[in-house]
Design a protein around this motif. Structure first.
Motif, PDB file in Angstrom:
ATOM      1  N   ASN A 152       0.865  -1.165   0.000  1.00  0.00           N
ATOM      2  CA  ASN A 152       0.000   0.000   0.000  1.00  0.00           C
ATOM      3  C   ASN A 152       0.910   1.225   0.000  1.00  0.00           C
ATOM      4  OD1 ASN A 152      -2.061   1.907   0.421  1.00  0.00           O
ATOM      5  ND2 ASN A 152      -1.916   1.696   2.644  1.00  0.00           N
ATOM      6  N   GLU A 153       0.930   1.935  -1.104  1.00  0.00           N
ATOM      7  CA  GLU A 153       1.858   3.053  -1.263  1.00  0.00           C
ATOM      8  C   GLU A 153       1.089   4.347  -1.527  1.00  0.00           C
ATOM      9  OE1 GLU A 153       4.651   1.955  -4.288  1.00  0.00           O
ATOM     10  OE2 GLU A 153       5.516   0.322  -3.094  1.00  0.00           O
ATOM     11  N   PRO A 154       0.629   4.997  -0.463  1.00  0.00           N
ATOM     12  CA  PRO A 154      -0.108   6.254  -0.642  1.00  0.00           C
ATOM     13  C   PRO A 154       0.792   7.330  -1.234  1.00  0.00           C
ATOM     14  CG  PRO A 154       0.429   5.908   1.666  1.00  0.00           C
ATOM     15  CD  PRO A 154       0.814   4.653   0.956  1.00  0.00           C
ATOM     16  N   LYS A 155       0.182   8.252  -1.929  1.00  0.00           N
ATOM     17  CA  LYS A 155       0.918   9.366  -2.531  1.00  0.00           C
ATOM     18  C   LYS A 155       0.385  10.675  -1.949  1.00  0.00           C
ATOM     19  CE  LYS A 155       3.035   6.564  -5.369  1.00  0.00           C
ATOM     20  NZ  LYS A 155       4.448   6.180  -5.156  1.00  0.00           N
ATOM     21  N   TYR A 156       1.302  11.496  -1.461  1.00  0.00           N
ATOM     22  CA  TYR A 156       0.921  12.802  -0.938  1.00  0.00           C
ATOM     23  C   TYR A 156       1.273  13.883  -1.943  1.00  0.00           C
ATOM     24  CZ  TYR A 156       0.134  10.697   3.651  1.00  0.00           C
ATOM     25  OH  TYR A 156      -0.352   9.947   4.680  1.00  0.00           O
ATOM     26  N   PRO A 157       0.524  14.968  -1.960  1.00  0.00           N
ATOM     27  CA  PRO A 157       0.866  16.067  -2.860  1.00  0.00           C
ATOM     28  C   PRO A 157       2.300  16.529  -2.650  1.00  0.00           C
ATOM     29  CG  PRO A 157      -1.293  16.442  -1.847  1.00  0.00           C
ATOM     30  CD  PRO A 157      -0.692  15.249  -1.164  1.00  0.00           C
ATOM     31  N   GLY A 158       2.988  16.811  -3.742  1.00  0.00           N
ATOM     32  CA  GLY A 158       4.352  17.322  -3.667  1.00  0.00           C
ATOM     33  C   GLY A 158       5.403  16.252  -3.423  1.00  0.00           C
ATOM     34  N   GLN A 159       5.023  14.987  -3.455  1.00  0.00           N
ATOM     35  CA  GLN A 159       5.981  13.928  -3.125  1.00  0.00           C
ATOM     36  C   GLN A 159       7.200  13.959  -4.047  1.00  0.00           C
ATOM     37  OE1 GLN A 159       4.419  10.201  -1.738  1.00  0.00           O
ATOM     38  NE2 GLN A 159       5.842   9.013  -2.984  1.00  0.00           N
ATOM     39  N   GLU A 160       6.951  14.290  -5.319  1.00  0.00           N
ATOM     40  CA  GLU A 160       8.065  14.328  -6.286  1.00  0.00           C
ATOM     41  C   GLU A 160       9.036  15.475  -6.011  1.00  0.00           C
ATOM     42  OE1 GLU A 160       4.915  17.030  -7.425  1.00  0.00           O
ATOM     43  OE2 GLU A 160       4.879  14.885  -6.931  1.00  0.00           O
ATOM     44  N   SER A 161       8.612  16.437  -5.207  1.00  0.00           N
ATOM     45  CA  SER A 161       9.481  17.585  -4.924  1.00  0.00           C
ATOM     46  C   SER A 161      10.390  17.357  -3.720  1.00  0.00           C
ATOM     47  CB  SER A 161       8.631  18.839  -4.683  1.00  0.00           C
ATOM     48  OG  SER A 161       7.887  18.719  -3.477  1.00  0.00           O
ATOM     49  N   PHE A 162      10.138  16.290  -2.959  1.00  0.00           N
ATOM     50  CA  PHE A 162      10.960  16.045  -1.782  1.00  0.00           C
ATOM     51  C   PHE A 162      12.396  15.751  -2.199  1.00  0.00           C
ATOM     52  CE2 PHE A 162      12.571  12.931   1.436  1.00  0.00           C
ATOM     53  CZ  PHE A 162      12.743  13.851   2.471  1.00  0.00           C
ATOM     54  N   GLY A 163      13.341  16.405  -1.544  1.00  0.00           N
ATOM     55  CA  GLY A 163      14.734  16.300  -1.961  1.00  0.00           C
ATOM     56  C   GLY A 163      15.518  15.164  -1.348  1.00  0.00           C
ATOM     57  N   GLY A 164      14.919  14.446  -0.402  1.00  0.00           N
ATOM     58  CA  GLY A 164      15.630  13.347   0.252  1.00  0.00           C
ATOM     59  C   GLY A 164      15.230  11.993  -0.300  1.00  0.00           C
ATOM     60  N   ASP A 165      15.583  10.942   0.436  1.00  0.00           N
ATOM     61  CA  ASP A 165      15.271   9.575   0.039  1.00  0.00           C
ATOM     62  C   ASP A 165      13.918   9.151   0.602  1.00  0.00           C
ATOM     63  OD1 ASP A 165      17.751   9.263  -1.246  1.00  0.00           O
ATOM     64  OD2 ASP A 165      18.723   8.720   0.655  1.00  0.00           O
ATOM     65  N   VAL A 184      14.811  11.677  10.156  1.00  0.00           N
ATOM     66  CA  VAL A 184      13.987  10.682   9.471  1.00  0.00           C
ATOM     67  C   VAL A 184      12.528  10.825   9.891  1.00  0.00           C
ATOM     68  CG1 VAL A 184      13.640   8.212   9.039  1.00  0.00           C
ATOM     69  CG2 VAL A 184      15.955   9.104   9.410  1.00  0.00           C
ATOM     70  N   ALA A 185      11.629  10.620   8.921  1.00  0.00           N
ATOM     71  CA  ALA A 185      10.198  10.531   9.196  1.00  0.00           C
ATOM     72  C   ALA A 185       9.743   9.109   8.921  1.00  0.00           C
ATOM     73  CB  ALA A 185       9.420  11.507   8.328  1.00  0.00           C
ATOM     74  N   VAL A 186       8.973   8.540   9.832  1.00  0.00           N
ATOM     75  CA  VAL A 186       8.309   7.263   9.594  1.00  0.00           C
ATOM     76  C   VAL A 186       6.815   7.517   9.581  1.00  0.00           C
ATOM     77  CG1 VAL A 186       7.803   4.956  10.474  1.00  0.00           C
ATOM     78  CG2 VAL A 186      10.129   5.844  10.592  1.00  0.00           C
ATOM     79  N   ILE A 187       6.151   7.125   8.503  1.00  0.00           N
ATOM     80  CA  ILE A 187       4.709   7.288   8.380  1.00  0.00           C
ATOM     81  C   ILE A 187       4.061   5.918   8.565  1.00  0.00           C
ATOM     82  CG2 ILE A 187       2.811   8.006   6.875  1.00  0.00           C
ATOM     83  CD1 ILE A 187       4.807   9.824   5.417  1.00  0.00           C
ATOM     84  N   GLY A 188       3.332   5.758   9.667  1.00  0.00           N
ATOM     85  CA  GLY A 188       2.659   4.499   9.922  1.00  0.00           C
ATOM     86  C   GLY A 188       3.151   3.812  11.180  1.00  0.00           C
ATOM     87  N   ILE A 359      -1.270  15.207   7.172  1.00  0.00           N
ATOM     88  CA  ILE A 359      -0.184  15.597   6.269  1.00  0.00           C
ATOM     89  C   ILE A 359      -0.792  16.356   5.085  1.00  0.00           C
ATOM     90  CG2 ILE A 359       1.574  14.746   4.670  1.00  0.00           C
ATOM     91  CD1 ILE A 359       2.036  12.410   6.576  1.00  0.00           C
ATOM     92  N   GLU A 360      -0.332  17.575   4.870  1.00  0.00           N
ATOM     93  CA  GLU A 360      -0.849  18.398   3.780  1.00  0.00           C
ATOM     94  C   GLU A 360      -0.096  18.138   2.485  1.00  0.00           C
ATOM     95  OE1 GLU A 360      -0.427  22.326   5.335  1.00  0.00           O
ATOM     96  OE2 GLU A 360      -2.016  22.079   6.824  1.00  0.00           O
ATOM     97  N   SER A 361       1.226  18.032   2.598  1.00  0.00           N
ATOM     98  CA  SER A 361       2.032  17.816   1.402  1.00  0.00           C
ATOM     99  C   SER A 361       3.471  17.526   1.798  1.00  0.00           C
ATOM    100  CB  SER A 361       1.993  19.043   0.485  1.00  0.00           C
ATOM    101  OG  SER A 361       2.627  20.150   1.123  1.00  0.00           O
ATOM    102  N   PHE A 362       4.223  17.030   0.833  1.00  0.00           N
ATOM    103  CA  PHE A 362       5.673  16.963   0.959  1.00  0.00           C
ATOM    104  C   PHE A 362       6.245  18.221   0.318  1.00  0.00           C
ATOM    105  CE2 PHE A 362       6.304  12.038   1.055  1.00  0.00           C
ATOM    106  CZ  PHE A 362       5.448  11.965   2.137  1.00  0.00           C
ATOM    107  N   VAL A 363       7.304  18.709   0.890  1.00  0.00           N
ATOM    108  CA  VAL A 363       8.029  19.836   0.291  1.00  0.00           C
ATOM    109  C   VAL A 363       9.490  19.416   0.142  1.00  0.00           C
ATOM    110  CG1 VAL A 363       6.442  21.585   1.172  1.00  0.00           C
ATOM    111  CG2 VAL A 363       8.392  20.868   2.574  1.00  0.00           C
ATOM    112  N   GLN A 364      10.279  20.277  -0.428  1.00  0.00           N
ATOM    113  CA  GLN A 364      11.659  19.921  -0.753  1.00  0.00           C
ATOM    114  C   GLN A 364      12.438  19.447   0.472  1.00  0.00           C
ATOM    115  OE1 GLN A 364      14.876  21.303  -0.134  1.00  0.00           O
ATOM    116  NE2 GLN A 364      15.851  19.882  -1.582  1.00  0.00           N
ATOM    117  N   ASN A 365      12.176  20.057   1.624  1.00  0.00           N
ATOM    118  CA  ASN A 365      12.981  19.752   2.811  1.00  0.00           C
ATOM    119  C   ASN A 365      12.206  19.046   3.915  1.00  0.00           C
ATOM    120  OD1 ASN A 365      11.436  22.022   3.325  1.00  0.00           O
ATOM    121  ND2 ASN A 365      12.927  22.923   4.741  1.00  0.00           N
ATOM    122  N   THR A 383       3.361   1.683   5.681  1.00  0.00           N
ATOM    123  CA  THR A 383       1.915   1.795   5.451  1.00  0.00           C
ATOM    124  C   THR A 383       1.262   0.481   5.046  1.00  0.00           C
ATOM    125  OG1 THR A 383       2.546   2.705   3.284  1.00  0.00           O
ATOM    126  CG2 THR A 383       1.844   4.263   4.975  1.00  0.00           C
ATOM    127  N   GLY A 384       1.973  -0.621   5.173  1.00  0.00           N
ATOM    128  CA  GLY A 384       1.338  -1.920   5.035  1.00  0.00           C
ATOM    129  C   GLY A 384       1.027  -2.330   3.615  1.00  0.00           C
TER     130      GLY A 384
END
Length: 543
Positions: A152-165, A184-188, A359-365, A383-384
């Motif tokens: 299960n791979e949810p997509k958040y707005p701006g995910q492609e703009s995130f500059g990390g891994d 580090v962020a862990v979601i879930g 979570i509203e969106s991912f941003v570059q940082n 996220t399972g």
């Protein structure tokens, strides 16, 4: 028939999809019966869920002496497990040993992603196509795709703009990930999150956990296995396994025969404490025999765990956020941990409640929540899975008269016995929807299903029967029974991946048969009656 690579269609008796525990044993049984078979595996190695899920802390929640094959006496006697609960690397080593021991690799095609399977009523055969165009034709099409294999791979707005891994616990890099010095962020905070968070926190400079739903978790009480206890089990392995096959969940759950109401408050506290600190893991569910069926008993188990969280987590705000309040103990699979709640006492760990602050969106940082940015260098999705049906839904499976499996299951999976689906002849599922599957020791459930399918195929061949198919009315009756049994337990009032509740838009249907021993008896009786509840066709196929 010769199973050799060719530019032409490869003709085999059976195509098996998936090279995990189920697919490997299925291949072994088919070969024992003198049939030609090919296993198609989308990964580059064997192991199924244990090939993909390599995240830090990944381990099984069923004891290693039980979470293993029983079909070969020498195998189970000779293999030496090191811990009470085996880690992912140890389980994968075991699976690879089985592959080499029984020479299974020569019939497995890796990096073979099945994209379609079409049944021909004229030839009574399945035509299977993999990515790249290679085709196989088989009399039997067997799905050993696993219940927890489609991420299960949810997509958040701006995910492609995130500059990390960005990493997913469900497909962790084989070379591992080094979080040293990183934010580090862990979601879930399901099982994979609960297992990985303590190890990531110990390595990272800072960890922020984004939690939607808190989950009940108890200490695993993991430890090295002692030679004397291993020897004792192996001396009586046959009896030990037979005992497990008679249990509701196919593993040795030590259930207190008393009801909670029959125990004094002091006795209740003492038993729950024993289950928490000495037994650990899923054994907590056996504290009283009515924890699964009586709401009052279950509430007592809930409150005990909440009390433990309050006593462990020093920050009252974090403790409150970590305490589940909207579901019963066990209606979601009870998590087992190694220092999970203690991790929130670390100064480098923060907790964000994304129910209150989505979570509203991912941003570059980093990650934007409630108008502020949580700066991170790496994000881990824990996220399972799209459980039970996800792996089959990604394949275009077409049965009689152009019927698509995804269309037939649009309102929820429909099977008979979790083994077959109406309109799809000679298509078997190992631990499919409608069977006990994830509410068991999966290896025992897998072996039972593979043995049933293998014996069924042997019967068909001996009797000159070309096709086996489940009648629609049998299927409907079976799924009603599955639902009715679940309604009498704590599973009925829960939003969980058991129901598909973690996947937006997925029908909320409970597709797990509760009660392995009862289920095993039923499918055994059907086999003994020579599969009389199925439609069997003996006509000669048209050339």
């Amino acid at each position: 028939m010769n199973d050799t690579p060719s530019e032409e269609v490869a003709l085999v008796d059976a195509v098996v999809v998936g090279a995990g525990f189920a697919g490997l044993y299925m291949l072994h049984r088919l070969r024992q019966q003198g049939l030609t078979a090919t296993v198609l595996e989308r990964g580059s190695g064997v192991g199924g869920t244990w090939f993909w899920n390599r995240y830090p802390g990944a381990r099984c929640d069923v004891e290693s002496l039980e979470y293993s094959y029983k079909f070969d006496e020498a195998l189970q006697s000779e293999w030496a497990w090191s811990e009470r609960y085996a880690t992912q690397p140890e389980i994968l080593r075991y699976i690879e040993h089985v592959v080499e021991r029984f020479d299974l690799r020569r019939n497995i095609r890796f990096d073979s992603n099945v994209i379609s399977a079409d049944y021909s009523a004229r030839s009574r055969r399945w035509n299977i196509t993999i990515e790249g165009g290679k085709r196989y034709e088989a009399r039997y099409f067997i799905a050993a795709t696993g219940c927890l294999s489609q991420p299960n791979e949810p997509k958040y707005p701006g995910q492609e703009s995130f500059g990390g891994d960005i990493h997913y616990t469900s497909r962790w890099p084989q070379q591992g990930v080094d979080f040293t010095g990183k934010r580090v962020a862990v979601i879930g905070t399901g099982s994979s999150g609960i297992q990985s968070i303590p190890l990531i926190a110990a390595q990272a400079a800072h960890l922020t956990v984004f939690q939607r739903t808190p989950n009940f978790s108890v200490p695993a009480c993991n430890r090295p296995l002692q030679p004397d206890e291993v020897a004792k089990t192996k001396i009586e392995y046959g009896r030990f396994r037979e005992h497990n096959l008679e249990q509701p969940f196919a593993f040795n759950l030590f259930v207190n025969p008393r009801n909670l109401a029959d125990a004094s408050p002091a006795e209740r506290e003492r038993e729950f404490e024993r289950r928490w600190s000495a037994f650990g893991g899923l054994q907590f569910l056996g504290a009283f025999q009515d924890v699964f069926t009586d709401p009052t008993a279950n509430r007592a188990a809930q409150e005990f765990i909440r009390g433990k969280i309050r006593s462990i987590v020093q920050d009252p705000r974090k403790a409150e956020l970590l305490m589940p309040s909207d579901h019963a103990v066990g209606c979601k699979r009870l998590c087992s941990d190694s220092g999970y709640f203690e991790t929130y006492n670390r100064p480098n760990v923060d907790l964000v409640d994304i129910r209150a602050e989505p979570i509203e969106s991912f941003v570059q940082n980093g990650v934007r929540v409630a108008g502020r940015v949580v700066e991170v260098d790496a994000i881990v999705y824990a996220t399972g899975f799209d459980a039970m049906t996800g792996a089959l839904s990604r394949i275009r499976i077409q049965g009689r008269e152009g019927r698509r499996l995804t269309d037939e299951w649009a309102q929820g999976a429909q099977t008979y016995l979790g083994l077959m689906s109406a309109g799809f002849p000679n298509f078997f599922m190992v631990t499919g929807p409608g069977s006990p599957s994830v509410l068991t020791n999966m290896v025992m459930a897998i072996e039972d299903h593979v043995d049933w399918i293998s014996n069924c195929i042997a019967f068909l061949d001996a009797e000159g029967i070309h096709t086996i198919e489940t009648p629609g009315e049998r299927q409907n009756e079976w799924m009603r029974d599955v639902s009715a049994i679940a309604e009498a337990t704590q599973f009925s009032g829960c939003n969980s991946w058991y129901y598909g509740s973690n996947i937006p838009g997925k029908p909320r249907v409970f597709t797990i048969y509760v009660g392995f021993a009862d289920y095993r008896k039923k499918i055994g009786q059907i086999a003994a009656r020579q599969y009389d509840s199925f439609t069997l066709e003996r006509e000669t196929a048209v050339a």
